[in-house]
Design a protein around this motif. Structure first.
Motif, mmCIF file in Angstrom:
data_model
loop_
_atom_site.group_PDB
_atom_site.id
_atom_site.type_symbol
_atom_site.label_atom_id
_atom_site.label_comp_id
_atom_site.label_asym_id
_atom_site.label_seq_id
_atom_site.Cartn_x
_atom_site.Cartn_y
_atom_site.Cartn_z
ATOM 1 N N THR A 199 -5.271 3.207 -30.165
ATOM 2 C CA THR A 199 -3.946 3.140 -30.778
ATOM 3 C C THR A 199 -3.790 1.865 -31.597
ATOM 4 N N ASP A 200 -4.255 0.744 -31.024
ATOM 5 C CA ASP A 200 -4.173 -0.525 -31.766
ATOM 6 C C ASP A 200 -4.948 -0.418 -33.081
ATOM 7 N N ALA A 201 -6.120 0.213 -33.021
ATOM 8 C CA ALA A 201 -6.926 0.359 -34.238
ATOM 9 C C ALA A 201 -6.200 1.227 -35.251
ATOM 10 N N MET A 202 -5.478 2.241 -34.765
ATOM 11 C CA MET A 202 -4.777 3.120 -35.696
ATOM 12 C C MET A 202 -3.604 2.387 -36.344
ATOM 13 N N ILE A 203 -2.896 1.583 -35.548
ATOM 14 C CA ILE A 203 -1.744 0.864 -36.108
ATOM 15 C C ILE A 203 -2.193 -0.142 -37.156
ATOM 16 N N SER A 204 -3.328 -0.784 -36.931
ATOM 17 C CA SER A 204 -3.752 -1.749 -37.948
ATOM 18 C C SER A 204 -4.546 -1.078 -39.064
ATOM 19 N N ALA A 262 -6.900 8.805 -37.308
ATOM 20 C CA ALA A 262 -6.529 9.770 -36.277
ATOM 21 C C ALA A 262 -7.328 9.470 -35.015
ATOM 22 N N ILE A 263 -6.817 9.963 -33.896
ATOM 23 C CA ILE A 263 -7.504 9.761 -32.617
ATOM 24 C C ILE A 263 -7.679 11.120 -31.953
ATOM 25 N N VAL A 264 -8.890 11.373 -31.433
ATOM 26 C CA VAL A 264 -9.120 12.581 -30.656
ATOM 27 C C VAL A 264 -9.304 12.128 -29.212
ATOM 28 N N VAL A 265 -8.493 12.665 -28.295
ATOM 29 C CA VAL A 265 -8.593 12.242 -26.901
ATOM 30 C C VAL A 265 -9.094 13.402 -26.043
ATOM 31 N N LEU A 266 -10.218 13.170 -25.347
ATOM 32 C CA LEU A 266 -10.723 14.143 -24.380
ATOM 33 C C LEU A 266 -10.372 13.616 -23.000
ATOM 34 N N LYS A 267 -9.501 14.340 -22.305
ATOM 35 C CA LYS A 267 -8.978 13.858 -21.028
ATOM 36 C C LYS A 267 -10.047 13.884 -19.934
ATOM 37 N N GLN A 268 -9.718 13.198 -18.836
ATOM 38 C CA GLN A 268 -10.566 13.169 -17.635
ATOM 39 C C GLN A 268 -11.134 14.545 -17.272
ATOM 40 N N ASP A 269 -10.213 15.549 -17.242
ATOM 41 C CA ASP A 269 -10.596 16.852 -16.705
ATOM 42 C C ASP A 269 -11.139 17.793 -17.782
ATOM 43 N N PHE A 270 -11.549 17.228 -18.922
ATOM 44 C CA PHE A 270 -11.985 18.082 -20.020
ATOM 45 C C PHE A 270 -13.107 19.031 -19.593
ATOM 46 N N SER A 271 -14.131 18.465 -18.967
ATOM 47 C CA SER A 271 -15.301 19.313 -18.702
ATOM 48 C C SER A 271 -15.004 20.298 -17.566
ATOM 49 N N ARG A 272 -14.052 19.950 -16.680
ATOM 50 C CA ARG A 272 -13.693 20.881 -15.616
ATOM 51 C C ARG A 272 -12.933 22.087 -16.192
ATOM 52 N N ARG A 273 -12.088 21.800 -17.183
ATOM 53 C CA ARG A 273 -11.232 22.883 -17.684
ATOM 54 C C ARG A 273 -11.823 23.606 -18.884
ATOM 55 N N ILE A 274 -12.979 23.169 -19.319
ATOM 56 C CA ILE A 274 -13.532 23.794 -20.516
ATOM 57 C C ILE A 274 -13.775 25.280 -20.236
ATOM 58 N N GLY A 275 -13.417 26.089 -21.195
ATOM 59 C CA GLY A 275 -13.512 27.532 -20.996
ATOM 60 C C GLY A 275 -12.170 28.143 -20.642
ATOM 61 N N HIS A 276 -11.248 27.316 -20.121
ATOM 62 C CA HIS A 276 -9.918 27.845 -19.798
ATOM 63 C C HIS A 276 -8.869 26.959 -20.434
#
Lengths: 368, 368
Positions: free
Chosen positions: B86-91, B96-110
């Motif tokens: 976020t700091d990098a985006m403000i300056s 843009a920022i793409v965020v892959l959450k903690q549970d990304f790989s658990r929920r992939i497919g659903h």
């Protein structure tokens, strides 16, 4: 010393404001420009006329067409009966896009096979064309998600896009802080570019040089009126941006004014430098015009600096507008705090000091 | 009559050659503008810097993030936390920022959620990034489905076809549009300035007491500046074709015929302005605000006219550049499309009759 500078300043103001036309030129054009720019300068597409050529008679294709014609920025102009009219409608500029649906669209989709659709876009304005493609992609993405969820499919990954600082992606929020910078530059340059040139043309500058005033005093006396008028202009336009166009001003007013102050320092510096090189008012005006056009085009005002060739990007490093626009947009929309703006602020100060020093040197060393 | 006209034209040419500022406007300004727009300005975004945050690093997340890495539209930077991204985006370091959450790989497919945070300050870039992300995502879906041996889960897919400018090079529409700005500059601004100069110096009255008629005075101004304008046009077209490699799909004769028509209209505007403004300073101001800026903003050269508010759209109908830009973009990119060229040329004829009529009326009044 203070009294002498004050007297010179009063004289400068009188020279600027003595006749009605001079006063009008400072007030009316910036306001007209603010209104016209503010309303006309937008990359939003609000009205995309399009036509449909559908060879499919099924209900799914009707739903798809409804998804397009229901979108606020698209308006359906015609349903075509034959393939030939596709290109003729586009060539005549009657529609921007034609949506083409093949004969087996509904049936193959209902059998679970993916179906392509085609969009044909007028590429004469490539930016508009790209936006039309993007808008269509967004509409189709929603359609696909709805279709998948109602037919038991699941999407492996879903992208949730959010825009910070400008959630509805309004073009106006991007352009209006830029216009604050643009008009401040325009007015400050007009005032300062003529100030020394006018005296040179009339021969009174030589008289000024033989008075007890030092070049530094002359410089301050010449710089202050442009500075004050620029400050006033920036304030009026900022007020109009916030209260007329409702652009959010999230950052601190103090940070904003530090930025305006440093920008004016550099704009006045460049203006006085041009003015002390020019021999006649016409040359002064032309010099200002020749500085302003590249300064605006290479500032990131309408097109990103990042898209420019590397060598042009390096040139923009000496353009005060570049730093001012980053700073303005940061303070207005992001509420960027002061420390994060230092990389924009010190170059403004440096450009200002260098130009003012050159202008002061030219006062004495360029004689006619 | 011919000898008198010849004398006037000769005098005008001498003035043009002797005054560097006329030459500067006629040849230097087109050169500078074309170079700036041809090389400096581009709406084609590639290598847009974006940040990727993987809250938990694993094979699935890296596999997904690689789609941005592989795309030529992005240059990817990795961040450890959303906060530092976020700091990098403000300056302004990333768009843009793409965020892959903690549970990304658990929920992939659903329906695994991926956050895309766009910096909305530059909303045009934000839209473009969002479109490119969708495109890259689509490719990932295909790859993913192929790897798992599953049928592709996108029911409907868009195939886009862009007519006239298939690579969407922004230069191809900016350079032809710029020709309209340059012709306006020469036709309207320069003519307004030189006519005002005659009034300002009192030489106009002197001319009018000679046997020369008003018609001859006007023709004596029009012919030299018409030739100067056509010279500027030839320069611009040559640069467009050979330096910037813009295709010319229509006929060059139609281009020159339409350009002569527009130039006459622009000269009419210049004459009209000088008939209401006596001084060079005021005439210059009116010409910049009334002709130069509208040619930039209200002509459809950069901003889409259909998306402007109704009242602004209404105003664009009296902007001659609007019709010329439509002709130019069609001639360069589409070809001799008479259904676009003829109505726009007709509008130019009407406007030129209007401006010459107004000038005639104003000048006659002044003589009474």
């Amino acid at each position: 010393m203070g009294k002498r500078i004050f007297a010179l300043m009063v004289k400068e103001f009188l020279a600027l404001l003595k006749d009605k036309k001079g006063r009008l030129v400072l007030i009316v054009p910036p306001l007209i420009q603010l209104l016209v720019f503010g309303y006309a300068a937008t990359f939003d597409l609000k009205h995309v006329p399009f036509a449909v050529y559908s060879e499919d008679k099924g209900s799914v294709s009707r739903d798809l067409v409804a998804a397009f014609s229901g979108a606020s920025s698209f308006s359906l102009q015609a349903e075509l009966a034959n393939e030939k009219s596709i290109s003729s409608l586009i060539d005549k500029r009657q529609v921007l896009m034609v949506l083409r649906i093949g004969p087996n669209f509904s049936s193959s989709l209902l059998q679970g096979r993916p179906s392509p659709i085609q969009i044909i876009v007028d590429g004469r304005n490539s930016n508009t064309a790209m936006l039309v493609v993007n808008y269509s992609g967004t509409i189709l993405k929603k359609f696909n998600e709805a279709w998948a969820s109602s037919h038991g499919g699941s999407i492996p990954v879903r992208i949730e896009a959010r825009a910070w600082f400008n959630p509805n992606l309004e073009s106006r929020w991007f352009f209006i802080p830029g216009i604050v910078g643009l008009l401040t530059l325009l007015v400050t340059m007009l005032v300062t570019a003529l100030s020394v040139a006018r005296e040179r043309e009339q021969g009174t500058f030589d008289q000024l040089l033989v008075t007890p005033m030092s070049p530094v005093e002359i410089l301050i006396g010449k710089a202050l009126p442009g500075f004050l008028i620029g400050m006033l202009e920036a304030t009026v336009i900022t007020l109009a941006a916030v209260f007329w166009f409702h652009v959010p001003l999230l950052g601190s007013i103090l940070t904003l004014y530090v930025g305006i102050f440093l920008f004016l320092l550099s704009a006045v510096g460049v203006g006085l430098m041009i003015s002390s090189i020019a021999v006649t008012q016409q040359q002064g005006l032309l010099g200002a015009f020749f500085f302003m056009v590249p300064a605006i085009i290479l500032s990131g005002f309408a097109t990103p600096i990042r898209n420019m060739p590397t060598i042009v990007q390096d040139i923009t490093l000496i353009n005060p507008m570049r730093y001012f626009l980053i700073m303005l947009r940061g303070v207005f929309l992001q509420g960027t705090p002061f420390p994060l703006l230092l990389p924009e602020l010190w170059p403004l100060a440096a450009i200002g000091i260098v130009c003012l020093a050159i202008a002061g040197w030219l006062f004495r060393n360029r004689m006619y | 009559m011919n000898r008198r006209l010849g004398g006037l034209i000769k005098k005008e040419f001498l003035q043009i050659v002797r005054d560097p500022s006329s030459i500067a406007i006629a040849f230097l300004m087109p050169l500078v503008l074309l170079l700036l727009f041809g090389y400096g300005v581009s709406l084609d975004s590639e290598h847009i810097p974006i940040g990727v945050v993987m809250e938990k690093q694993n094979a699935d997340a890296s596999n997904f993030a690689s789609i941005f890495h592989d795309s030529r539209y992005f240059s990817t930077r990795y961040y450890r936390s959303t906060r530092s991204a976020t700091d990098a985006m403000i300056s302004g370091k990333i768009n843009a920022i793409v965020v892959l959450k903690q549970d990304f790989s658990r929920r992939i497919g659903h329906d695994a959620p991926v956050q895309l945070i766009l910096n909305g300050v530059d909303e045009n870039t934000a839209r473009i990034v969002s479109g490119y992300v969708d495109g890259a995502f689509q490719k990932w879906l295909e790859r993913d489905a192929a790897m798992r041996g599953l049928p592709l889960e996108t029911p409907v897919r868009i195939e886009q076809r862009i007519r006239f400018n298939s690579e969407l090079r922004s230069r191809n529409f900016l350079v032809p549009g710029l020709v309209a700005v340059i012709m306006t500059l020469i036709g309207a601004l320069l003519t307004a300035l030189v006519m005002a100069r005659e009034w300002e110096r009192g030489t106009m009255e002197a001319l009018l007491v000679t046997p020369v008629s008003m018609g001859e005075v006007i023709l004596g101004k029009l012919i030299p500046y018409f030739l100067l304008g056509m010279g500027g046009l030839a320069l611009s077209v040559a640069m467009a074709l050979w330096l910037f490699e813009v295709p010319l799909r229509g006929s060059i004769w139609v281009l020159f015929a339409a350009s002569s028509l527009f130039l006459v209209t622009a000269l009419g505007m210049g004459l009209f302005i000088s008939s209401i403004a006596k001084s060079q300073f005021v005439a210059g101001q009116i010409a910049i605000i009334g002709t130069f800026l509208p040619a930039f903003i209200l002509s459809g050269f950069i901003f889409d006219i259909n998306s402007m508010p109704k009242i602004v759209q209404f105003i664009t109908h009296i902007i001659a550049a609007r019709y010329y830009v439509a002709i130019l973009q069609t001639l360069f990119l589409a070809g001799n499309e008479w259904s676009v060229i003829l109505p726009n040329a007709g509008a130019l004829v009407l406007l030129s009759v209007l401006f010459f009529g107004l000038t005639w009326k104003n000048t006659r009044k002044r003589l009474e």
